[in-house]
Design a protein around this motif. Structure first.
Motif, PDB file in Angstrom:
ATOM      1  N   THR A  19      16.360  12.646  57.471  1.00  0.00           N
ATOM      2  CA  THR A  19      16.879  13.206  58.723  1.00  0.00           C
ATOM      3  C   THR A  19      18.301  12.736  58.989  1.00  0.00           C
ATOM      4  O   THR A  19      18.604  11.549  58.865  1.00  0.00           O
ATOM      5  CB  THR A  19      15.971  12.793  59.913  1.00  0.00           C
ATOM      6  OG1 THR A  19      14.645  13.242  59.659  1.00  0.00           O
ATOM      7  CG2 THR A  19      16.469  13.383  61.221  1.00  0.00           C
ATOM      8  N   LEU A  75      20.702  11.860  61.755  1.00  0.00           N
ATOM      9  CA  LEU A  75      20.724  11.489  63.167  1.00  0.00           C
ATOM     10  C   LEU A  75      22.151  11.662  63.674  1.00  0.00           C
ATOM     11  O   LEU A  75      23.092  11.092  63.108  1.00  0.00           O
ATOM     12  CB  LEU A  75      20.277  10.040  63.356  1.00  0.00           C
ATOM     13  CG  LEU A  75      20.265   9.526  64.787  1.00  0.00           C
ATOM     14  CD1 LEU A  75      19.201  10.251  65.611  1.00  0.00           C
ATOM     15  CD2 LEU A  75      20.012   8.018  64.807  1.00  0.00           C
ATOM     16  N   ALA A  93      23.134  20.762  69.320  1.00  0.00           N
ATOM     17  CA  ALA A  93      21.719  20.994  69.016  1.00  0.00           C
ATOM     18  C   ALA A  93      21.413  22.484  68.879  1.00  0.00           C
ATOM     19  O   ALA A  93      20.619  22.880  68.017  1.00  0.00           O
ATOM     20  CB  ALA A  93      20.839  20.366  70.096  1.00  0.00           C
ATOM     21  N   ALA A 134      18.394  21.824  66.364  1.00  0.00           N
ATOM     22  CA  ALA A 134      17.851  20.471  66.293  1.00  0.00           C
ATOM     23  C   ALA A 134      17.248  20.051  67.625  1.00  0.00           C
ATOM     24  O   ALA A 134      17.773  20.396  68.679  1.00  0.00           O
ATOM     25  CB  ALA A 134      18.968  19.499  65.917  1.00  0.00           C
ATOM     26  N   PRO A 135      16.176  19.276  67.581  1.00  0.00           N
ATOM     27  CA  PRO A 135      15.654  18.708  68.830  1.00  0.00           C
ATOM     28  C   PRO A 135      16.617  17.642  69.354  1.00  0.00           C
ATOM     29  O   PRO A 135      17.341  17.019  68.570  1.00  0.00           O
ATOM     30  CB  PRO A 135      14.318  18.091  68.423  1.00  0.00           C
ATOM     31  CG  PRO A 135      14.470  17.789  66.964  1.00  0.00           C
ATOM     32  CD  PRO A 135      15.404  18.843  66.423  1.00  0.00           C
ATOM     33  N   THR A 136      16.613  17.451  70.660  1.00  0.00           N
ATOM     34  CA  THR A 136      17.457  16.452  71.293  1.00  0.00           C
ATOM     35  C   THR A 136      16.585  15.441  72.023  1.00  0.00           C
ATOM     36  O   THR A 136      15.677  15.815  72.763  1.00  0.00           O
ATOM     37  CB  THR A 136      18.411  17.101  72.307  1.00  0.00           C
ATOM     38  OG1 THR A 136      19.197  18.086  71.633  1.00  0.00           O
ATOM     39  CG2 THR A 136      19.325  16.074  72.948  1.00  0.00           C
ATOM     40  N   ILE A 195      12.462   6.058  67.609  1.00  0.00           N
ATOM     41  CA  ILE A 195      13.112   7.202  66.957  1.00  0.00           C
ATOM     42  C   ILE A 195      13.663   6.804  65.575  1.00  0.00           C
ATOM     43  O   ILE A 195      13.255   7.350  64.553  1.00  0.00           O
ATOM     44  CB  ILE A 195      14.262   7.774  67.821  1.00  0.00           C
ATOM     45  CG1 ILE A 195      13.787   8.084  69.253  1.00  0.00           C
ATOM     46  CG2 ILE A 195      14.888   8.987  67.140  1.00  0.00           C
ATOM     47  CD1 ILE A 195      12.677   9.096  69.363  1.00  0.00           C
ATOM     48  N   LEU A 250       8.323  14.296  68.227  1.00  0.00           N
ATOM     49  CA  LEU A 250       9.436  15.062  67.670  1.00  0.00           C
ATOM     50  C   LEU A 250       8.932  15.873  66.482  1.00  0.00           C
ATOM     51  O   LEU A 250       8.155  15.352  65.671  1.00  0.00           O
ATOM     52  CB  LEU A 250      10.557  14.150  67.190  1.00  0.00           C
ATOM     53  CG  LEU A 250      11.439  13.515  68.237  1.00  0.00           C
ATOM     54  CD1 LEU A 250      12.513  12.671  67.585  1.00  0.00           C
ATOM     55  CD2 LEU A 250      12.076  14.565  69.115  1.00  0.00           C
ATOM     56  N   THR A 273      12.093  17.555  61.128  1.00  0.00           N
ATOM     57  CA  THR A 273      13.338  18.308  61.123  1.00  0.00           C
ATOM     58  C   THR A 273      14.389  17.596  60.285  1.00  0.00           C
ATOM     59  O   THR A 273      14.271  16.395  60.025  1.00  0.00           O
ATOM     60  CB  THR A 273      13.839  18.494  62.575  1.00  0.00           C
ATOM     61  OG1 THR A 273      15.023  19.266  62.575  1.00  0.00           O
ATOM     62  CG2 THR A 273      14.088  17.186  63.258  1.00  0.00           C
ATOM     63  N   VAL A 307      18.258  15.377  64.060  1.00  0.00           N
ATOM     64  CA  VAL A 307      17.862  15.006  65.417  1.00  0.00           C
ATOM     65  C   VAL A 307      19.131  14.589  66.150  1.00  0.00           C
ATOM     66  O   VAL A 307      19.937  13.816  65.613  1.00  0.00           O
ATOM     67  CB  VAL A 307      16.842  13.847  65.442  1.00  0.00           C
ATOM     68  CG1 VAL A 307      16.638  13.311  66.849  1.00  0.00           C
ATOM     69  CG2 VAL A 307      15.519  14.276  64.838  1.00  0.00           C
TER      70      VAL A 307
END
Length: 188
Positions: free
Chosen positions: A27, A29, A48, A53-55, A79, A107, A110, A113
């Motif tokens: 991932t 970041l 995002a 992407a998830p936030t 995280i 989450l 993905t 993130v």
């Protein structure tokens, strides 16, 4: 790091993501850090959206108004560390009205993130960001923005600002940033 005064910050951030390796397992970041009211949330939302992407908002991790440093540890524990170990990340959302942690938020798996908020790029977790963006603005601008967004922030501004100064003076996050964005003129 020179300050980016262009207006296409999102494209620059996406290009940085594309050019850097994933540092949290598989991932990428993206940490969008800086003091309150600087424009982090707006910029993170735009990034995002482009990256699908998830936030994770640091506001969901701080355990109350005295919890800035504790929130950085939660980000690392909930995280960053799980992602680095190839595990699913999840966090317990802080309920500001009940003044306690509430439900767990999972989450999705993905490639990217976005971690947004004061302290999102702070060490130790910030060392594993593929992209670290520092967002800043003049204090009077930040104060006006913060209170426009949340008038209830007013009695806590000085208390929170003191925590920010301690964290950022110790961590010097902006010095590790891949991109510094000044939003004083109003553009994130």
């Amino acid at each position: 790091m020179p300050v980016d005064r262009s207006t296409d910050h999102v494209s620059r951030i996406v290009a940085l993501v594309d050019a850097t390796p994933a540092r949290c397992g598989g991932t990428h970041l993206v940490a969008v850090d800086g003091p309150s009211g600087s424009g982090k949330t707006t910029l993170a939302r735009q990034v995002a959206e482009v990256l699908a992407a998830p936030t994770v908002h640091m506001d969901d991790l701080y355990p109350g108004w005295d919890g800035l440093r504790a929130g950085t540890h939660r980000a690392d524990e909930w995280i960053v560390r799980p992602l680095r170990e190839g595990r699913a990340a999840r966090y317990q959302r802080w309920d500001w009205h009940a003044d306690r942690y509430a439900e767990w938020v999972q989450l999705p798996a993905t490639d990217v993130v976005v971690l947004e908020g004061c302290g999102s790029g702070a060490l130790p977790g910030g060392a594993f960001a593929s992209v670290l963006v520092w967002v800043e603005a003049a204090e009077d601008v930040r104060y006006a923005r913060a209170l426009a967004r949340d008038p209830g922030f007013a009695p806590f501004w000085d208390q929170w600002a003191a925590q920010e100064r301690r964290l950022y003076d110790a961590d010097r996050t902006w010095e590790r940033a891949d991109l510094v964005v000044d939003t004083t003129s109003g553009r994130a």
